[in-house]
Design a protein around this motif. Structure first.
Motif, PDB file in Angstrom:
ATOM      1  N   ALA A 185      -5.333   7.869   2.831  1.00  0.00           N
ATOM      2  CA  ALA A 185      -4.103   7.982   2.015  1.00  0.00           C
ATOM      3  C   ALA A 185      -3.317   9.115   2.574  1.00  0.00           C
TER       4      ALA A 185
ATOM      5  N   LYS B 219      -6.318   1.213   1.856  1.00  0.00           N
ATOM      6  CA  LYS B 219      -6.088   1.665   0.353  1.00  0.00           C
ATOM      7  C   LYS B 219      -6.220   0.649  -0.480  1.00  0.00           C
TER       8      LYS B 219
ATOM      9  N   GLY C  33       0.718  -1.371  -0.009  1.00  0.00           N
ATOM     10  CA  GLY C  33       0.175  -0.006   0.068  1.00  0.00           C
ATOM     11  C   GLY C  33       0.809   1.233   0.055  1.00  0.00           C
TER      12      GLY C  33
ATOM     13  N   VAL D 262     -11.249   7.566   1.899  1.00  0.00           N
ATOM     14  CA  VAL D 262      -9.956   6.762   1.568  1.00  0.00           C
ATOM     15  C   VAL D 262      -8.954   7.795   1.126  1.00  0.00           C
TER      16      VAL D 262
END
Length: 454
Positions: free
Chosen positions: A273, A138, A5, A269
């Motif tokens: 991140a 993610k 990720g 999301v």
């Protein structure tokens, strides 16, 4: 999971809108070209890191291959890059949070930095645990998006037939010509920054060689699926002419597919991140300061570790840099903050170029150190390393010729020149202090067990 990720940043979700608008439906080809470049760089770095794991990772390899000045300049430049990114991502995260929390942006930005500072100060394991879950979210989001996107374009949605006409209907796959596939690489490569962090983090794991080898061998799959695959589906679902810089085409795709609360889901999301980037940025910046201090090239206080083996002052110093950037974003957004962003814009490309040169020089040395064979080997050595280095130089030249990115290249080169120019002064001070100039790699990595908390 950090390897899986870590390469997925907010740039994929948000920055891909500008790439889609610039290139057209064929934007996934730009991601493929950039992915090949990152793949080769990571393979070279993986070769060195698996054979000689080090807390400083690529900065120590540059020091061994190119000289102390190169390691010194790379470490300070990389620290500077991540400090600026920490401030930038904190501001971006604050803007996202304001959808739900109506506090001043600067308060939210500082709160995010403080949260990730506390995480890093707790322990390396704490950093790893948080990054594991951030990365997991993610990865899960991208996999779900790919699943929904495939169902949509293949006609598995109720009342929807198979359709990929957006790839060719409005001006074709490359409406602005084939050359734009390569000119847009500069924008895409910055969205993939972070792949190299796994080599820094793995050095503090119990099995660094195994971790690095595994991470390096999965780079191709990660880039192919998460970047190229997801962007192919975005281009097939979203009309490229409607894409706008600053707007996520992933949100647009979810809206077109009729996914309830698609915008809010994707913004959550993106927020994760951003937190992932903050978490990794503080971790990586602090390790650069720690390595520099071990070399007597940064204040010795940066070596101070808490009772859990974490270099606390190195983390706090990096955090302070993030606070300065947040302050600049609100006090002088078009002045100081703009300068900070532009002066770090091409830093990673310079560092990737030095990684290529380091691998070219170190391959014979590492081969002699490991007569039984290298755990990871760069393909077609030395041809591919040379081609990769030439490709990075071409990207930098293209950025220099583009009026929108020219200042980034110029200021990043100046920043690198300043870091390299300071080294002779540091060397002179060290000599006058009677300190040994050529510290071995082992002296840096003696601290690894302590950092791990062993």
């Amino acid at each position: 999971m950090i390897a899986m990720g870590g390469i997925i940043g907010a740039g994929l979700f948000m920055g891909s809108g500008a790439v889609l608008a610039q290139v057209g439906p064929g934007s996934f080809l730009t991601y493929a070209v950039t992915g090949v470049l990152i793949l080769f760089v990571m393979r070279m770095l993986g070769e060195m890191a698996a054979a000689r794991p080090s807390v400083g990772s690529f900065t120590e390899y540059a020091r061994s291959a190119l000289g102390d000045w190169a390691g010194f300049a790379m470490a300070w430049l990389y620290w500077y890059f991540w400090v600026v990114i920490v401030g930038f991502e904190a501001v971006a995260g604050a803007e996202l949070l304001q959808r739900w929390v109506h506090w001043p942006k600067w308060v939210l930005a500082l709160a995010l930095i403080m949260l990730m500072t506390a995480t890093n100060l707790r322990s390396t394991r704490s950093y790893g645990e948080f990054e594991y879950w951030f990365a997991g979210i993610k990865v899960l989001a991208i996999i779900l998006f790919i699943g929904l996107g495939l169902a949509y374009v293949t006609g598995l949605f109720p009342g929807k037939g198979a359709d990929i006409s957006h790839l060719y209907a409005d001006g074709g796959l490359l409406p602005h010509g084939g050359g734009v596939v390569f000119t847009a690489v500069a924008a895409v490569v910055l969205s993939m920054v972070g792949a190299e962090i796994v080599t820094v983090a793995a050095a503090e794991s119990k099995t660094p060689q195994r971790s690095i080898t595994k991470a390096t061998n999965t780079v191709l799959m990660r880039i192919s699926v998460f970047y190229v695959g997801s962007m192919f589906l975005v281009a097939a679902i979203v009309p490229w002419a409607t894409a706008k810089p600053g707007q996520s085409p992933y949100v647009s795709a979810l809206d077109i597919m009729g996914i309830p609360y698609g915008g809010d889901i994707m913004n959550i999301v993106v927020l994760f991140a951003v937190l992932s980037c903050l978490n990794s940025g503080l971790f990586t910046a602090s390790r650069m300061l720690f390595v520099l201090a071990r070399r007597n090239e940064a204040p010795q206080r940066m070596l101070k570790r808490n009772d859990r083996g974490v270099p606390m002052w190195a983390i706090l110093a990096s955090t302070l840099g993030g606070y300065v950037c947040v302050g600049a974003a609100y006090l002088s957004p078009d002045g100081i903050f703009s300068f900070l962003l532009n002066s770090s814009g091409a830093v990673v490309l310079i560092i990737y170029l030095l990684i290529c040169l380091s691998q070219l020089k170190l391959r014979p040395v590492l081969a002699r150190e490991r007569p039984g064979g290298l755990p990871v080997k760069m393909w077609a050595h030395p041809i591919l390393p040379i081609v990769t280095a030439a490709g990075i130089v071409a990207i930098l030249a293209g950025m220099a010729l583009d009026e929108h990115t020219r200042s980034q290249v110029a200021l990043s080169v100046v920043a690198f020149a300043i870091c390299a120019g300071i080294y002779p002064v540091v060397r002179m001070v060290k000599r006058r202090a009677g300190e040994r100039m050529n510290t071995t790699d082992q002296s840096v990595d003696d601290a690894v067990p302590a950092i791990r908390g062993e």
